[in-house]
Design a protein around this motif. Structure first.
Motif, PDB file in Angstrom:
ATOM      1  N   MET A  23     -18.951 -46.705 -23.047  1.00 46.35           N
ATOM      2  CA  MET A  23     -17.947 -46.528 -22.004  1.00 46.35           C
ATOM      3  C   MET A  23     -18.614 -46.580 -20.623  1.00 46.35           C
ATOM      4  SD  MET A  23     -14.692 -46.118 -22.344  1.00 46.35           S
ATOM      5  CE  MET A  23     -13.380 -45.547 -23.396  1.00 46.35           C
ATOM      6  N   LYS A  24     -17.931 -47.173 -19.653  1.00 46.35           N
ATOM      7  CA  LYS A  24     -18.372 -47.158 -18.270  1.00 46.35           C
ATOM      8  C   LYS A  24     -17.372 -46.351 -17.463  1.00 46.35           C
ATOM      9  CE  LYS A  24     -18.546 -51.650 -18.389  1.00 46.35           C
ATOM     10  NZ  LYS A  24     -18.695 -53.068 -18.027  1.00 46.35           N
ATOM     11  N   ALA A  25     -17.858 -45.673 -16.439  1.00 46.01           N
ATOM     12  CA  ALA A  25     -16.999 -44.778 -15.665  1.00 46.01           C
ATOM     13  C   ALA A  25     -17.153 -45.036 -14.178  1.00 46.01           C
ATOM     14  CB  ALA A  25     -17.332 -43.325 -15.972  1.00 46.01           C
ATOM     15  N   VAL A  26     -16.032 -44.859 -13.452  1.00 47.98           N
ATOM     16  CA  VAL A  26     -16.012 -44.880 -11.993  1.00 47.98           C
ATOM     17  C   VAL A  26     -15.531 -43.513 -11.539  1.00 47.98           C
ATOM     18  CG1 VAL A  26     -14.869 -45.833  -9.952  1.00 47.98           C
ATOM     19  CG2 VAL A  26     -15.625 -47.360 -11.782  1.00 47.98           C
ATOM     20  N   ALA A  27     -16.322 -42.839 -10.707  1.00 51.49           N
ATOM     21  CA  ALA A  27     -15.989 -41.485 -10.265  1.00 51.49           C
ATOM     22  C   ALA A  27     -15.250 -41.533  -8.927  1.00 51.49           C
ATOM     23  CB  ALA A  27     -17.249 -40.645 -10.128  1.00 51.49           C
ATOM     24  N   TYR A  28     -14.230 -40.684  -8.784  1.00 52.31           N
ATOM     25  CA  TYR A  28     -13.458 -40.604  -7.539  1.00 52.31           C
ATOM     26  C   TYR A  28     -13.386 -39.145  -7.107  1.00 52.31           C
ATOM     27  CZ  TYR A  28      -9.392 -40.570  -4.406  1.00 52.31           C
ATOM     28  OH  TYR A  28      -8.544 -40.377  -3.336  1.00 52.31           O
ATOM     29  N   TYR A  29     -13.808 -38.881  -5.857  1.00 53.56           N
ATOM     30  CA  TYR A  29     -13.770 -37.536  -5.295  1.00 53.56           C
ATOM     31  C   TYR A  29     -12.880 -37.539  -4.059  1.00 53.56           C
ATOM     32  CZ  TYR A  29     -18.323 -38.023  -7.643  1.00 53.56           C
ATOM     33  OH  TYR A  29     -19.320 -38.341  -8.516  1.00 53.56           O
ATOM     34  N   ARG A  30     -12.225 -36.396  -3.783  1.00 53.85           N
ATOM     35  CA  ARG A  30     -11.412 -36.305  -2.573  1.00 53.85           C
ATOM     36  C   ARG A  30     -11.459 -34.903  -1.991  1.00 53.85           C
ATOM     37  NH1 ARG A  30      -6.992 -34.428  -0.459  1.00 53.85           N
ATOM     38  NH2 ARG A  30      -6.349 -33.395  -2.372  1.00 53.85           N
ATOM     39  N   VAL A  31     -11.604 -34.846  -0.663  1.00 55.23           N
ATOM     40  CA  VAL A  31     -11.431 -33.597   0.078  1.00 55.23           C
ATOM     41  C   VAL A  31     -10.476 -33.874   1.225  1.00 55.23           C
ATOM     42  CG1 VAL A  31     -13.637 -32.535  -0.526  1.00 55.23           C
ATOM     43  CG2 VAL A  31     -13.506 -34.087   1.432  1.00 55.23           C
ATOM     44  N   SER A  32      -9.921 -32.801   1.800  1.00 53.70           N
ATOM     45  CA  SER A  32      -8.838 -32.967   2.763  1.00 53.70           C
ATOM     46  C   SER A  32      -9.290 -33.181   4.199  1.00 53.70           C
ATOM     47  CB  SER A  32      -7.912 -31.740   2.712  1.00 53.70           C
ATOM     48  OG  SER A  32      -7.333 -31.613   1.439  1.00 53.70           O
ATOM     49  N   THR A  33     -10.460 -32.668   4.571  1.00 55.59           N
ATOM     50  CA  THR A  33     -10.846 -32.702   5.981  1.00 55.59           C
ATOM     51  C   THR A  33     -12.249 -33.249   6.169  1.00 55.59           C
ATOM     52  OG1 THR A  33     -11.807 -30.470   5.948  1.00 55.59           O
ATOM     53  CG2 THR A  33      -9.434 -30.642   6.382  1.00 55.59           C
ATOM     54  N   ASP A  34     -12.511 -33.727   7.405  1.00 51.16           N
ATOM     55  CA  ASP A  34     -13.851 -34.185   7.758  1.00 51.16           C
ATOM     56  C   ASP A  34     -14.864 -33.063   7.613  1.00 51.16           C
ATOM     57  OD1 ASP A  34     -13.227 -36.820   8.366  1.00 51.16           O
ATOM     58  OD2 ASP A  34     -12.593 -36.309  10.385  1.00 51.16           O
ATOM     59  N   LYS A  35     -14.451 -31.836   7.968  1.00 46.60           N
ATOM     60  CA  LYS A  35     -15.359 -30.687   7.876  1.00 46.60           C
ATOM     61  C   LYS A  35     -15.808 -30.470   6.443  1.00 46.60           C
ATOM     62  CE  LYS A  35     -15.770 -25.791   9.058  1.00 46.60           C
ATOM     63  NZ  LYS A  35     -15.077 -24.614   9.636  1.00 46.60           N
ATOM     64  N   GLN A  36     -14.862 -30.562   5.518  1.00 49.49           N
ATOM     65  CA  GLN A  36     -15.219 -30.411   4.108  1.00 49.49           C
ATOM     66  C   GLN A  36     -16.141 -31.539   3.657  1.00 49.49           C
ATOM     67  OE1 GLN A  36     -11.328 -30.280   2.292  1.00 49.49           O
ATOM     68  NE2 GLN A  36     -11.456 -28.075   1.979  1.00 49.49           N
ATOM     69  N   GLY A  37     -15.857 -32.757   4.148  1.00 49.29           N
ATOM     70  CA  GLY A  37     -16.691 -33.884   3.759  1.00 49.29           C
ATOM     71  C   GLY A  37     -18.101 -33.763   4.268  1.00 49.29           C
ATOM     72  N   GLN A  38     -18.264 -33.293   5.532  1.00 46.43           N
ATOM     73  CA  GLN A  38     -19.589 -33.169   6.128  1.00 46.43           C
ATOM     74  C   GLN A  38     -20.379 -32.021   5.513  1.00 46.43           C
ATOM     75  OE1 GLN A  38     -18.637 -32.774  10.269  1.00 46.43           O
ATOM     76  NE2 GLN A  38     -17.950 -34.892  10.462  1.00 46.43           N
ATOM     77  N   SER A  39     -19.699 -30.937   5.199  1.00 50.09           N
ATOM     78  CA  SER A  39     -20.383 -29.766   4.658  1.00 50.09           C
ATOM     79  C   SER A  39     -20.635 -29.878   3.162  1.00 50.09           C
ATOM     80  CB  SER A  39     -19.551 -28.500   4.917  1.00 50.09           C
ATOM     81  OG  SER A  39     -18.354 -28.529   4.156  1.00 50.09           O
ATOM     82  N   GLY A  40     -19.898 -30.775   2.503  1.00 53.86           N
ATOM     83  CA  GLY A  40     -20.020 -30.873   1.058  1.00 53.86           C
ATOM     84  C   GLY A  40     -19.153 -29.872   0.331  1.00 53.86           C
ATOM     85  N   LEU A  41     -18.410 -29.046   1.090  1.00 53.76           N
ATOM     86  CA  LEU A  41     -17.543 -28.044   0.487  1.00 53.76           C
ATOM     87  C   LEU A  41     -16.473 -28.726  -0.353  1.00 53.76           C
ATOM     88  CD1 LEU A  41     -16.708 -25.048   0.346  1.00 53.76           C
ATOM     89  CD2 LEU A  41     -15.220 -25.453   2.309  1.00 53.76           C
ATOM     90  N   GLY A  42     -16.422 -28.426  -1.611  1.00 52.51           N
ATOM     91  CA  GLY A  42     -15.442 -29.056  -2.494  1.00 52.51           C
ATOM     92  C   GLY A  42     -15.995 -30.293  -3.153  1.00 52.51           C
ATOM     93  N   LEU A  43     -16.703 -31.130  -2.404  1.00 51.38           N
ATOM     94  CA  LEU A  43     -17.263 -32.349  -2.976  1.00 51.38           C
ATOM     95  C   LEU A  43     -18.343 -32.034  -4.004  1.00 51.38           C
ATOM     96  CD1 LEU A  43     -17.614 -34.818   0.037  1.00 51.38           C
ATOM     97  CD2 LEU A  43     -16.059 -34.990  -1.898  1.00 51.38           C
ATOM     98  N   GLU A  44     -19.209 -31.084  -3.670  1.00 55.62           N
ATOM     99  CA  GLU A  44     -20.306 -30.759  -4.581  1.00 55.62           C
ATOM    100  C   GLU A  44     -19.773 -30.247  -5.911  1.00 55.62           C
ATOM    101  OE1 GLU A  44     -23.417 -31.572  -4.280  1.00 55.62           O
ATOM    102  OE2 GLU A  44     -22.874 -32.503  -2.379  1.00 55.62           O
ATOM    103  N   ALA A  45     -18.718 -29.422  -5.839  1.00 54.49           N
ATOM    104  CA  ALA A  45     -18.135 -28.890  -7.078  1.00 54.49           C
ATOM    105  C   ALA A  45     -17.541 -30.022  -7.919  1.00 54.49           C
ATOM    106  CB  ALA A  45     -17.064 -27.853  -6.746  1.00 54.49           C
ATOM    107  N   GLN A  46     -16.878 -30.975  -7.248  1.00 56.74           N
ATOM    108  CA  GLN A  46     -16.304 -32.107  -7.972  1.00 56.74           C
ATOM    109  C   GLN A  46     -17.402 -32.963  -8.603  1.00 56.74           C
ATOM    110  OE1 GLN A  46     -13.097 -34.281  -5.871  1.00 56.74           O
ATOM    111  NE2 GLN A  46     -13.081 -32.598  -4.416  1.00 56.74           N
ATOM    112  N   ARG A  47     -18.455 -33.222  -7.818  1.00 60.22           N
ATOM    113  CA  ARG A  47     -19.552 -34.048  -8.336  1.00 60.22           C
ATOM    114  C   ARG A  47     -20.221 -33.382  -9.537  1.00 60.22           C
ATOM    115  NH1 ARG A  47     -20.920 -35.124  -2.572  1.00 60.22           N
ATOM    116  NH2 ARG A  47     -20.242 -37.250  -2.123  1.00 60.22           N
ATOM    117  N   GLU A  48     -20.412 -32.072  -9.446  1.00 63.24           N
ATOM    118  CA  GLU A  48     -21.062 -31.373 -10.544  1.00 63.24           C
ATOM    119  C   GLU A  48     -20.194 -31.386 -11.791  1.00 63.24           C
ATOM    120  OE1 GLU A  48     -23.889 -29.121 -12.662  1.00 63.24           O
ATOM    121  OE2 GLU A  48     -23.959 -30.434 -10.908  1.00 63.24           O
ATOM    122  N   ALA A  49     -18.876 -31.171 -11.615  1.00 62.07           N
ATOM    123  CA  ALA A  49     -17.971 -31.185 -12.768  1.00 62.07           C
ATOM    124  C   ALA A  49     -17.980 -32.546 -13.454  1.00 62.07           C
ATOM    125  CB  ALA A  49     -16.554 -30.816 -12.322  1.00 62.07           C
ATOM    126  N   ILE A  50     -17.942 -33.615 -12.649  1.00 61.48           N
ATOM    127  CA  ILE A  50     -17.936 -34.961 -13.222  1.00 61.48           C
ATOM    128  C   ILE A  50     -19.295 -35.297 -13.839  1.00 61.48           C
ATOM    129  CG2 ILE A  50     -17.814 -37.413 -12.617  1.00 61.48           C
ATOM    130  CD1 ILE A  50     -15.532 -36.737 -10.749  1.00 61.48           C
TER     131      ILE A  50
END
Length: 221
Positions: free
Chosen positions: A1-28
């Protein structure tokens, strides 16, 4: 199987800080490692969950179609209120897995989208009723609110469209070169081959010789 990962956060602040993104990346990461699925691509969206226009999601779905991969997202429940997202998953013809709801399928998503659309319709009806009541009380509604797009705004719009077209060209370049290598070199022939594969332009339209010519120009061919 091949996979494509998709992450989303709501704000630039979350994107810059990694808040929310890191948790999504770790779960995936944990999910994929446990199944031995190589993530061939990753897409990150910094956008409100209420917005229907999600260019990174469209790229992720296109990558899944091109490489016959499965879309993997960390959470489905936090996106359940956005009918556009859910219907994109349902109608894209792409298999997907949500880490927090691994048994969810296209039927599940279709039901969730119907609920989301119903809630959106109820909100719209309440808004219209409130506006009608305000108008009945003599309050002036609508009219010019003092804003016209500036030159800078228009330039940003053009730049955004060009960026989407460039990203699409990068994504399609291997496919087009394979077609050319197999003897499909005419603009009409490439357009037909892309359409037959269900691949659309960056604006979601069918391919024509003129749009293929623009694609080749962006590829530097």
């Amino acid at each position: 199987m091949k996979a494509v990962a998709y992450y989303r956060v709501s704000t630039d602040k979350q994107g810059q800080s990694g808040l929310g993104l890191e948790a999504q990346r770790e779960a995936i990461r944990v999910f994929l490692n446990g199944r031995g699925w190589p993530p061939i691509a990753e897409f990150t969206e910094i956008e409100s969950g209420k917005k229907a226009d999600r260019p990174e999601l469209m790229k992720a779905l296109e990558a899944c179609r091109l490489y016959k991969a499965t879309l993997v997202i960390a959470k489905l429940d936090r996106l359940a209120r956005n009918a556009a997202f859910l219907l994109s998953l349902r109608d894209a013809g792409v298999d997907f897995v949500a880490v927090d709801m691994p048994d969810a399928n296209r039927l599940t998503v279709g039901i969730m989208a119907l609920v989301a659309e119903d809630e959106a319709e109820r909100i719209s009806q309440r808004t219209k009723a409130a506006l009608a009541a305000a108008k009945a009380r003599g309050r002036t509604l609508g009219g010019f609110r003092g804003y016209r797009p500036s030159t800078a705004d228009r330039s940003k719009g053009v730049a955004s469209r060009q960026a989407r077209a460039d990203a699409k060209a990068d994504l399609l370049a291997p496919i087009v070169r394979d077609l050319q290598g197999a003897g499909t070199s005419s603009l009409a022939g490439i357009a037909k081959a892309l359409n037959d594969r269900g691949i659309t332009t960056d604006r979601g339209a069918k391919w024509h010789p003129t749009s293929v010519a623009r694609l080749l120009a962006r590829m530097g061919s």
